[in-house]
Structures are given as C-alpha cells and as structure tokens.
Design a protein around this motif. Structure first.
Motif, mmCIF file in Angstrom:
data_model
loop_
_atom_site.group_PDB
_atom_site.id
_atom_site.type_symbol
_atom_site.label_atom_id
_atom_site.label_comp_id
_atom_site.label_asym_id
_atom_site.label_seq_id
_atom_site.Cartn_x
_atom_site.Cartn_y
_atom_site.Cartn_z
ATOM 1 N N ILE A 215 0.502 50.542 59.744
ATOM 2 C CA ILE A 215 -0.782 51.269 59.709
ATOM 3 C C ILE A 215 -0.569 52.653 59.126
ATOM 4 O O ILE A 215 -1.333 53.130 58.279
ATOM 5 N N GLY A 216 0.512 53.325 59.595
ATOM 6 C CA GLY A 216 0.819 54.658 59.078
ATOM 7 C C GLY A 216 1.053 54.631 57.579
ATOM 8 O O GLY A 216 0.559 55.494 56.833
ATOM 9 N N SER A 217 1.781 53.616 57.114
ATOM 10 C CA SER A 217 2.047 53.502 55.667
ATOM 11 C C SER A 217 0.746 53.342 54.903
ATOM 12 O O SER A 217 0.558 53.921 53.833
ATOM 13 N N LEU A 218 -0.153 52.543 55.456
ATOM 14 C CA LEU A 218 -1.429 52.318 54.768
ATOM 15 C C LEU A 218 -2.282 53.582 54.760
ATOM 16 O O LEU A 218 -2.992 53.851 53.797
ATOM 17 N N LEU A 219 -2.205 54.364 55.846
ATOM 18 C CA LEU A 219 -2.965 55.622 55.884
ATOM 19 C C LEU A 219 -2.424 56.607 54.853
ATOM 20 O O LEU A 219 -3.176 57.409 54.286
ATOM 21 N N LEU A 220 -1.128 56.558 54.627
ATOM 22 C CA LEU A 220 -0.519 57.493 53.661
ATOM 23 C C LEU A 220 -0.690 57.034 52.220
ATOM 24 O O LEU A 220 -0.558 57.820 51.285
ATOM 25 N N MET A 221 -0.995 55.761 52.041
ATOM 26 C CA MET A 221 -1.028 55.227 50.674
ATOM 27 C C MET A 221 -2.047 55.928 49.767
ATOM 28 O O MET A 221 -1.726 56.191 48.608
ATOM 29 N N PRO A 222 -3.280 56.201 50.250
ATOM 30 C CA PRO A 222 -4.222 56.876 49.345
ATOM 31 C C PRO A 222 -3.668 58.190 48.811
ATOM 32 O O PRO A 222 -3.889 58.549 47.651
ATOM 33 N N HIS A 223 -2.949 58.919 49.643
ATOM 34 C CA HIS A 223 -2.388 60.204 49.207
ATOM 35 C C HIS A 223 -1.293 59.969 48.178
ATOM 36 O O HIS A 223 -1.157 60.712 47.196
ATOM 37 N N ALA A 224 -0.538 58.901 48.396
ATOM 38 C CA ALA A 224 0.507 58.569 47.424
ATOM 39 C C ALA A 224 -0.121 58.174 46.088
ATOM 40 O O ALA A 224 0.375 58.542 45.016
ATOM 41 N N VAL A 225 -1.230 57.434 46.162
ATOM 42 C CA VAL A 225 -1.918 57.016 44.930
ATOM 43 C C VAL A 225 -2.421 58.245 44.173
ATOM 44 O O VAL A 225 -2.253 58.363 42.960
ATOM 45 N N GLU A 226 -3.016 59.171 44.944
ATOM 46 C CA GLU A 226 -3.542 60.391 44.308
ATOM 47 C C GLU A 226 -2.412 61.148 43.633
ATOM 48 O O GLU A 226 -2.541 61.601 42.484
ATOM 49 N N ARG A 227 -1.285 61.266 44.338
ATOM 50 C CA ARG A 227 -0.149 61.997 43.757
ATOM 51 C C ARG A 227 0.363 61.297 42.497
ATOM 52 O O ARG A 227 0.741 61.928 41.521
ATOM 53 N N THR B 297 0.988 61.476 36.823
ATOM 54 C CA THR B 297 0.878 60.872 35.496
ATOM 55 C C THR B 297 0.110 61.798 34.565
ATOM 56 O O THR B 297 0.512 62.018 33.417
ATOM 57 N N VAL B 298 -0.984 62.374 35.068
ATOM 58 C CA VAL B 298 -1.790 63.264 34.229
ATOM 59 C C VAL B 298 -0.979 64.494 33.833
ATOM 60 O O VAL B 298 -0.910 64.876 32.663
ATOM 61 N N LYS B 299 -0.332 65.084 34.815
ATOM 62 C CA LYS B 299 0.410 66.326 34.536
ATOM 63 C C LYS B 299 1.623 66.049 33.674
ATOM 64 O O LYS B 299 1.915 66.749 32.724
ATOM 65 N N GLY B 300 2.333 65.006 34.054
ATOM 66 C CA GLY B 300 3.614 64.748 33.400
ATOM 67 C C GLY B 300 3.466 64.253 31.984
ATOM 68 O O GLY B 300 4.108 64.753 31.072
ATOM 69 N N ILE B 301 2.591 63.248 31.818
ATOM 70 C CA ILE B 301 2.496 62.656 30.482
ATOM 71 C C ILE B 301 1.239 63.127 29.759
ATOM 72 O O ILE B 301 1.246 63.296 28.547
ATOM 73 N N GLY B 302 0.185 63.293 30.545
ATOM 74 C CA GLY B 302 -1.032 63.919 30.033
ATOM 75 C C GLY B 302 -1.522 63.396 28.703
ATOM 76 O O GLY B 302 -1.692 62.192 28.498
ATOM 77 N N LEU B 303 -1.706 64.302 27.764
ATOM 78 C CA LEU B 303 -2.313 63.944 26.491
ATOM 79 C C LEU B 303 -1.410 63.078 25.633
ATOM 80 O O LEU B 303 -1.866 62.450 24.676
ATOM 81 N N ARG B 304 -0.133 63.028 26.021
ATOM 82 C CA ARG B 304 0.775 62.204 25.223
ATOM 83 C C ARG B 304 0.426 60.725 25.327
ATOM 84 O O ARG B 304 0.853 59.919 24.505
ATOM 85 N N LEU B 305 -0.347 60.365 26.353
ATOM 86 C CA LEU B 305 -0.750 58.972 26.485
ATOM 87 C C LEU B 305 -1.930 58.643 25.574
ATOM 88 O O LEU B 305 -2.386 57.508 25.545
ATOM 89 N N GLY B 306 -2.423 59.658 24.908
ATOM 90 C CA GLY B 306 -3.628 59.423 24.093
ATOM 91 C C GLY B 306 -4.809 60.070 24.784
ATOM 92 O O GLY B 306 -4.873 60.121 25.999
#
Lengths: 253, 806
Positions: B417-429, B434-443
């Motif tokens: 249950i704890g893992s599932l509660l933390l998952m949305p935050h992990a998804v957001e991160r 991805t946006v910060k790291g690769i950003g516009l390089r993805l197109g």
C-alpha cells in the motif's frame, strides 16, 4: 504607403443541408493594410464568424482566393499546410478563450513558440515580454480556472501574438466580458496596433467595440453591405445609424 | 426527452454515450476480475486437493506399522479402527515382494479387494478376480505379457486382467486378490496397511488420536499432511493472498480512474443544477438513476463475461493442459451473481459518495474541486506513503524473524500500500526528470506533450499505476509458476545424477557382470561416461573394541578413481567421529549368521574421506573382497546423444532385460503433467486477470485521451499539425505504458522477493512470459492509440473544439 497584408477576393461558402442550404458567404472581397484594425460587424448569422474561420484555415471556402502579403494561399485548406499557416501567419483569439486549462498562463502563451522550435531562453524572454505587456506578470503561474474572464482573454491574446503573426483574428473577443473588461481588452488590441503595427481583424456585434477600430465592414446575409472609415469623432453614432439601416432593410426584405 | 427527472437523467447519459461506454467497460472488467479471483480463491484449495486425490487416491488416512516394527496389524485391530466414528470406508492391503514370471523377478505386489478406495489409490478400474493379476505397463513389457496371458506368481498361475499406467518413479507393481496374498502374510497379519476414507464432515485429527489410542505404535499417514500437498497448499495460500490484494487494488484503480472522468461530468451537472435551484433530493435521484444504469449494465455484463470466460478457458485448458474435467471449476452463476451484486453496491458507493459530497458544498466549490489536477496536501500524502511503507517493512521483518505470519502478511500488504501511495510522486518525478534532463532534445512536440502532462498528477498516477499493477501481477504470477516448475526440475535433477539411469529390477539376485556391462556401454559412441552402483552390503568397522555398522557399496565413479581393491572411501562424518583420516588402516568385520557374531574380514586402508557420503556409507572398487554380492543395482549414463543412446540401450536390454531405463526427460514430463494439473487452474486465472487488467488499463487510457479532444483541437488552432496531434497522443500513451512497465516490474519483483523469502528457494524469473505481456501491451497500445490519434486529429477542428471532456 502602408503595405497590404491581406487580400480577399470573391470568397463564398455554403453549408449544405438537404432542406435548407445556408449560403454563409457570398462573394466577399476586401483587403487589410499593415497595422490596420478592422472590425467586422453584423447580426447573428451574417457570416462574420464563418469569414474568420476561413481566414484562420479552420474551415474551407467553396470559392474565392486569399492572398497574404501578395502571395496566394491556395493550399492552406489542406493539412498539414493549414496547421503551418496557423502557426506562422495567424493568431486567433476566440470568444470562449479556448486555453489549455491544465497549463499555467505562461505555459499557455509559450505554446506557439515551442511549436516553432525556438530556444528555451528565447521563449522565456518573449513570454516575459508578452506577460508584461498584457499586465499578467504576477499571474504567470496561475491556471486559467484561477483567473477572471478578462485575464483569460488576455492570455489568449498573448498566445495569439507571441509568435508575431502578420495577422491577428479575433472572434467576438469581448463577447463573454463586461463593459469595463471589454474596454481593457480593446485597449490591448489598440496597443498592439500602435506599438507593434499588428494587423487586426475583429468580429463583433457590439457597435462600441467596432467604434474602436480604424475601419468597419458591415456584414449582412453573407455579404459586405457597407463600409465605414472611423474618424475618431462620433464614430459610434455613425456606426449605429449604418447598422440600423442595414438591419431595417433586412426586415423590410 | 421525457419531461421528468428520469427523462432528464437518461438524456444527460445519452449525450455522453462514449464516456458511459468506457465507464461500463471499466465496471465490467472489474467485475470479471473480482469474480474470477473470488471463484478461484474459493475453489483453489479444493481443486488442488482434488488433483492430489487424482494422484494419491481417495484415502484420507493410511494406517500401517513401520517396516522394522515386529508387530502385525491383526483383524481385531483393523475392525476396531474401521469402526471408529468418522470412518466411512476402508480397504485392507497386504503387500510383499513376490517373484513373478520366468525370471522370478521380485515385484512389489499388492493383495487387496476392489473398491473405490483401492481403485483410486492403485489406479485400476476393473474387479480383482482371485485368478487375476494386474501389472503396470512397464512391468508387463519386461515380462513380455499382454492382457489375457498367464503368469506365474510365486507358483500361482494367474491371468493378466488389466494394465495399469506406470506410476511416477517407475515403480513396478502387481495387484492380486487379497485371498491370493493371504498365504504370504505373517501369522495373525490381517493387513500390511489399512486405507481409510473419512466421512465428509469428519476431521482427520480426532480419528488419528483414536487410532493412536488403539495402538500407539501404528504409523499414520495423513494425505493432507503429505509434504508435497502441504508445501503446495502453503504456496497456494500465500499467492492467493498477494494476488487477491493486487487484483483488488487494480480493480479499484480501474473503476476510479474511469469513473473519475464520469464523475467530473456528474459533478459538473450537479454544479449547474444546484446553481439553478435543484434541491439536494432531486440531484440525488438524478445521480442514483445515472449510476444505477451504468453500474447495472457493467456488473451484469461482467458477471456473464466472467462465467463465459472461466468456462471457456477451462474447456480449453482441459484440451491443452489435459486437465481432468473435475479438477477445475469454472465460475458458476450463483457465485458470479452474488459477486456482481456486491460489486454493484460497491461501485454505487464509489459513484454516489463523491456525488453526494458535491451536494453538500456550494456549486463554485464543486467546480473548483472538479478542476483539481493534483492531490490535496501533497506533502502530507507523500509522507503518508513513506510512513506506510516503513511500517510495512518493520512488520514484515518482525514477522519474518519471528516466524509470525500473522504479522508478516499484513506487513507485506501495508508495504505494498505504501509503495502504491508513493508511486504517483515517483511518476511525477520521472516525467519532471525527463522534461528537465532531455527536454527539447526529444523534439518540440514531445516536449510540449510532456509539459502538458506534467501538471496532471492524479490522471498520470491512475494511468501508470493501473498498468504497473498489470505488469506486477504478470511478473509475480508467472515467475512464481516458473519457480515452482524449476523447483520440481531441481528436485528431479538431484535424484537423477545423469540424464539416463538404469535400474536393475532383480537387484541383488542379478548376475550381470559389472565390468562387461560397463565396457559394453562405453563401447557406444553415443555414451560419454558410465557410473555404477552395487548393492549396499552390511559390514562392521572394528575399532577400539566397538563394532560400528557400515554399508559398503561397490561403485564405478570418480570418487573411487585410482582406488585399490584393498582401499575404502569413508564419510566425513565417520572420519570426524572416530578421528580417522586418509592413510589410516582399519579392520573390517562381517556378520557370520551361523556363529551369530562379527568376524574380521581383513585390514583395509582409508584412501579418502568424502563429505558427500551418508554416515555409514563406504565406497569400494568392484573387485574389493568385501564385495561379496557384486550385483549391479543402478547405472548412471552421461550420453553424447541422448536419442541414440536410448536406441543403443534398447539393444542392451535384449541381453539384460532386467534393466529398467529411466530418463530425466521422461520423469520431467511426468512431473510436468502433475504440475500443470495442480497449477493449471492458476494459469487460467492468471491469464484472465492479466487479460482483464490489460483491457481495463488500456480502456482507461483511451478514455482519458478521448476526454481531451477539445484540447487537441486547441493545439491544432495554434499550429500543431494533425500528425503532430496523433504523435502527441502516441507519446502520452507510450510514456504511461513505459513508466507502468518499469514500475510494475519493480513492484512485481518486490512482492516476489518478499513472498519467496518465506520459503527460501532460488527464484526463476519468467522473463519470456513477462516480456510477452509487456510486448503485447506495447503492441496493443501503439495500435489502439495510433488509430485513436488518427481519428481525433482528422476530425474537423470546430467540431472537435465543441467536445468538452475534462
């Protein structure tokens, strides 16, 4: 002499319907000069929004030509050329704002520049400039649902002009706003005309809004029935009189 | 529209047909999942027990004395046992090695009568006539007899009446009538063993206690306590608990994520209705009507679909897995309908509670809450997740260290249950990174897509977690099956030193010469190496006045390489106990029956010490004088070419017909069949669950994408091309899927590691199957969203802009 930005020649559009085909536009022709603010005024169903949709490549005419800076735009009614045309040549402001409600104010304004492939630093600078110009710098992180109608419309204008399009199309931009807010929006348009030489074509049914423009085209029944050059004195009276004449002749007919 | 509340409710529904369809689908899928899991949980233990019954027979208890017990099971004792309360049926069994056929081969022979108990235990079907004998197929081939042939059994001429399928382990058995076996029984012996069947409601343990009161020396075997049965049932229960939890969570998520979009619409309606003066009761009725229609359709269709799916799959499994028809249990209508009713009530609550809450607050507040993209009190939510996970870890560790399952399993669930509660935050991160790291390089389109997705935390979380749970279930379920399968294999490999084993059914009575047999076998190009074992003999180590029992055995193996005929290899345990080492000389004695004493046989040298030998086992060469019975008992063959080797061995059997050939691959096949029979139902259930969760997750994703049609149209007005919109949709869907697969893989592994830790065996990951599930999801996602993207992006812009979703 001011250069011609837009030339429309013989534009026609009929909406097919088995019982009642609707001739929304009948052989409409006019032109716009650079830094000219033209209002299109008419009653409901007169074809003014249809005209704007066609000029914005959101809809396709049955006949007629459009030239932008003297170049014919024959292929703008086919994708993907239509989208490219919208991205590069036109900024559209809708009555219902149509912002991306999950993005913040600054992100909404940034979208066209992102699509044009601008560098992040350039995007940031340009968006900041537009936010300042529109008086929205303090609200940059707010989402549209957190803003007033006037503020949302200003964001929509910001999105429309951030890419410096040659032509700004506004479809009843003050239709959902009160008088004071409408005036604020009109001031924004006038500011853009004066400071950025923005060419604006604005559709309205409100004579007071039309009176702010340089020129008014009167639409009725899919045609341009009359034209008025604003002089800055008693324009509203003249516009009302001309509008009344057109609508009365409609009733008479 | 009928001008009533009903009419209004239904026309509001009709106006959102697509949305309603997705909601019905999500409820249908969830109902199928719950029904499938519940039916399986209720029947699994019974089904597994049934498959063990197929193997071990209908007897619940077997009563006998230990082989070295001097006592016999008399008639009087047997009568007392079978008349105990709770005993429904019984069968006496006499068993001995009897000499059968021309070669006088000693064969384990059962003397009994025919009833359901004995038929199910020994797998024969007909009656046992006094003049009949039944043989297993392999034994019949060895004896070269067929049905109807006469056969000598300890001087009795009996007719072969039935061939029984070979039992696992290639045991040869013969079955004759009880009366024919009676003359070979000991004095007073009524039975070597009693098979007992208990009444339906009778408990085994009280009956066992009563049997012990009759005679405490009796050995009592409970089928339900059989180690294989027990370990399988333990495994089954652990897996049902974990799988049920995962299924419940994914079911809740599917329902919530799809209904969230529907609820947005409903709350929007409520806000508008309230703002024009609708009373709470009126709104309640409208919500009730709408939710009732959706839930009824979803649950009824779900109940029907689950019955059809389970029955259909059981039928397929019977054909494909050769599962016995009675072993499995398709979903039955009563269970499906009751489950559907329970689901209906639950989903009504899911829908009505948020709707009811909306009637308690002002319309603008509803609108404001409706637009919420993120979790309320985000930091608190994250801390709650961390706290829950940590609590779960502590409970699990405590339970694990103390062997307390009552704490361990809840700890595991809480950790999940704890893992599932933390998952949305992990998804957001993950998206932020991805946006910060690769950003516009993805197109620029991908960048725009990611920026657009970023604020939609709740929506992202639902999508990713439902896919993650699908993958977690696939990882967990398939890996545990392949681990169980591999354990079977490992167990067999431990019993089979080499791929081919020969067993001498004549045992010590055989006259096969070890040396010539070995040379014959090594003469085949298909055979690389041969090891042999002789009979275990009885000798004594005479040391310091003691007579220490040893079991010398002649072998051909690397352990005796270079060994001389007067040398021995002893066990490490023996060496340690008696302080012996290589090089020592020891006196070996032999038992003299006439003198009833142990006499010295000679002095032997300890050539080596082996830690692998049991305490009393001693290895020697075949020519060692101690090898007084130089029979070959078993041969292990390492082939170059197994198929050719088996063909060559067939020719060897012409010369040595008493040699039984067993291969690891055949044993493996047989064990596999048993495995599939026991776990076949689980395979079916897992397939249904994976299929349903995939369908549910994809349907949820599709619903989300379709609810954003207006936004895609807006993007087109600012210059995104239709192919750009289609690409945008595909990127979103694939990103959700990719994140879901990664998180799901990790979650599945975590669950697996924690569950398998309870019964430490090496884990065997079913990577191909998991890969197949992931690839299948990817293919489905790409296909579905490519088509959806095309459709959405090709519609007229103005029409699309009028589509107001979320």
């Amino acid at each position: 002499m001011s250069q011609t930005v837009l030339e429309v020649e013989g534009l026609s559009k009929t909406y097919a319907h088995p019982a009642h085909p609707v001739r929304a536009l009948k052989n409409v022709s006019f032109s716009l000069k650079k830094a000219e603010f033209v209002a299109i005024m008419g009653t409901s169903g007169s074809g003014k929004s249809t005209l704007l949709h066609i000029l914005g490549a959101l809809d396709k005419p049955d006949a007629g030509t459009i030239k932008l800076h003297g170049r014919p735009c024959d292929d703008i009614f086919r994708e993907p050329e239509a989208s490219r045309y919208r991205l590069k040549h036109v900024g559209f402001v809708f009555q219902a704002f149509h912002l991306l409600k999950d993005l913040s104010a600054e992100d909404n304004i940034a979208v066209p520049l992102i699509l044009q492939g601008e560098r992040e630093s350039a995007i940031k600078a340009r968006v900041d400039e537009v936010l300042r110009m529109l008086g929205l710098a303090a609200l940059r992180r707010h989402r549209p649902v957190e803003l007033s109608g006037g503020q949302q419309q200003r964001i929509a204008i910001g999105r429309a002009i951030v890419g410096n399009p040659p032509l700004l199309l506004a479809d009843e931009p003050t239709g959902n706003l009160d008088h004071n807010t409408s005036q604020e929006i009109l001031d924004v348009f006038l500011n853009m005309r004066d400071k950025r030489e923005q060419t604006i074509l604005l559709v309205t049914h409100d004579p007071a809004v039309a009176a702010s423009a340089d020129r008014v085209l009167f639409f009725h029944d899919g045609e341009i029935r009359d034209e008025y050059q604003c002089r800055g004195k008693r324009d509203l009276d003249h516009i009302l009189k001309m509008f009344k004449t057109i609508t009365e002749s409609r009733r008479g007919a | 529209m009928r001008k009533t509340l009903w009419g209004m409710a239904l026309s509001l529904l009709k106006a959102n047909r697509l949305l309603i369809s997705f909601s019905i689908i999500s409820i249908l899928v969830s109902t199928v999942l719950v029904t499938t899991m519940l039916t399986y949980s209720l029947n699994a233990e019974r089904a597994m027990e049934q498959s063990f019954r197929e193997r071990f027979g209908e007897a619940d208890i077997m009563v006998s004395y230990a082989p070295d017990h001097p006592g016999v099971l008399t008639r009087e004792k047997a009568d007392r046992i079978v008349s105990l309360p709770g005993v429904e049926a019984s069968a006496p069994v006499l068993n001995r090695f009897l000499h059968i056929g021309e070669m006088d081969a000693p064969v384990w022979t059962i003397g009994t009568t025919a009833n359901d108990l004995t038929r199910s235990t020994y797998k024969f079907t007909s009656d046992i006539a006094p003049s009949a004998v039944m043989l297993n197929e392999e034994l019949a081939r060895f004896l070269k007899v067929e049905i109807g042939d006469e056969l000598d059994v300890e001087g009795m001429t009996l007719r072969v009446s039935e061939m029984i399928a070979d039992l696992q382990g290639n045991i040869s058995i013969a079955i004759i009538h009880y009366d024919r076996m009676a003359p070979f029984a000991e004095e007073g012996e009524y039975a070597s063993g009693l098979l007992l069947k208990l009444a339906k409601d009778a408990e085994a343990l009280p009956v066992v206690r009563m049997i012990r009161e009759i005679d405490g020396d009796l050995r009592i075997d409970l089928v339900e306590q059989n180690e294989l049965v027990q370990s399988n049932l333990r495994a089954l229960n652990s897996y049902i608990i974990v799988l049920s939890f995962l299924v419940l969570v994914v079911t809740a998520l599917l329902v919530l994520s799809n209904l969230e979009i529907l609820l947005y619409k409903l709350r929007h309606q409520i806000a508008i209705l309230r703002s024009i003066g609708a009373a709470t009761g009126q709104i309640g009725r409208i919500m009730l009507i709408q939710s009732f229609v959706i839930n009824l359709a979803g649950t009824v269709l779900g109940a029907g679909a689950s019955v059809l799916a389970m029955n259909g799959l059981h039928g397929a499994a019977e054909r494909v897995f050769h599962m016995p028809a009675a072993a499995g249990h398709g979903a039955d209508w009563p269970v499906a309908l009751v489950t559907a009713a329970a689901c209906f009530l639950l989903y009504q609550l899911f829908m009505l509670i948020p709707a009811w809450r909306s009637t308690r607050i002002l319309p603008l507040k509803i609108a404001e809450e409706n637009e919420r993209l993120d979790f309320r009190h985000k930091k608190r939510h994250r801390l709650r997740g961390l706290g829950t996970a940590l609590t779960g870890i502590v409970m699990y560790m405590f339970g694990y260290v103390n062997g307390n399952y009552a704490v361990l399993f809840p700890g595991l669930i809480i950790l999940l249950i704890g893992s599932l509660l933390l998952m949305p935050h992990a998804v957001e991160r993950a998206i932020q990174g991805t946006v910060k790291g690769i950003g516009l390089r993805l197109g620029r389109l991908v960048y725009l897509t990611l920026r657009h997705m970023l604020p939609q935390v709740k929506r992202n979380a639902f999508a990713v977690i439902s896919i993650a749970l699908t993958v977690a279930i696939a990882v967990f379920g398939t890996t545990l099956l392949s681990t169980l399968d591999a354990n079977n294999h490992r167990f067999l490999k431990e019993r089979f030193e080499k791929p081919i084993m020969l067993h001498n059914r004549l045992g010590g009575q055989s006259a096969i010469d070890a040396h010539s047999l070995r040379e014959t076998l090594l003469g085949f190009a298909s055979i690389r190496d041969v090891e042999m074992e002789g009979a275990s003999l009885l000798n004594y180590l005479l040391l310091n006045g003691e007579e220490i029992r040893i079991a010398p055995k002649a072998v051909y193996s690397p352990l005796v390489e270079g060994l001389k005929d007067d040398e021995l290899v002893i066990s490490g345990e023996m060496a340690a106990r008696y302080h012996l080492q290589a090089g020592d000389e020891i006196m070996i004695g032999y038992p003299d029956e006439a003198l009833q004493d142990v006499l010295p046989a000679g002095v032997y040298r300890i050539a080596g010490v082996s830690g692998d030998l049991p305490f009393d086992e001693v290895l020697m060469t075949w020519s060692n004088p101690l090898n007084v019975h130089p029979a070959v008992i078993s041969v292990s063959i390492d082939p170059n070419d197994e198929k050719q080797a088996l063909a060559d061995l067939a020719s060897v059997r012409e010369t040595y017909p008493e040699l039984q050939i067993r291969t690891l691959s055949e044993e493996w096949e047989r064990a596999r069949e048993g495995f599939v029979q026991r776990w076949g139902i689980f395979i079916i259930v897992l397939s249904v669950i994976i299929g349903c969760t995939m369908a549910g997750a994809l349907s949820g994703l599709l619903n989300q994408i379709l609810s954003k049609r207006k936004e895609f149209a807006i993007l087109r007005t600012v210059g995104v091309t239709p192919s750009g919109v289609a690409w945008n949709i595909l990127v979103q869907a694939c990103l959700y899927l990719g994140l879901g697969i990664v998180f799901g893989g990790l979650l599945g592994l975590l669950v697996l590691v924690l569950v398998v830790a309870l019964d430490p065996t090496p884990i065997t990951f079913a990577w191909p199957t998991v890969g197949l599930v992931a690839a299948g999801m990817l293919l489905l996602t790409v296909a579905t969203f490519a088509i959806a993207g095309r459709r959405i992006s090709s519609g007229p812009i103005l029409r699309e802009m009028a589509m107001d979703g979320k």
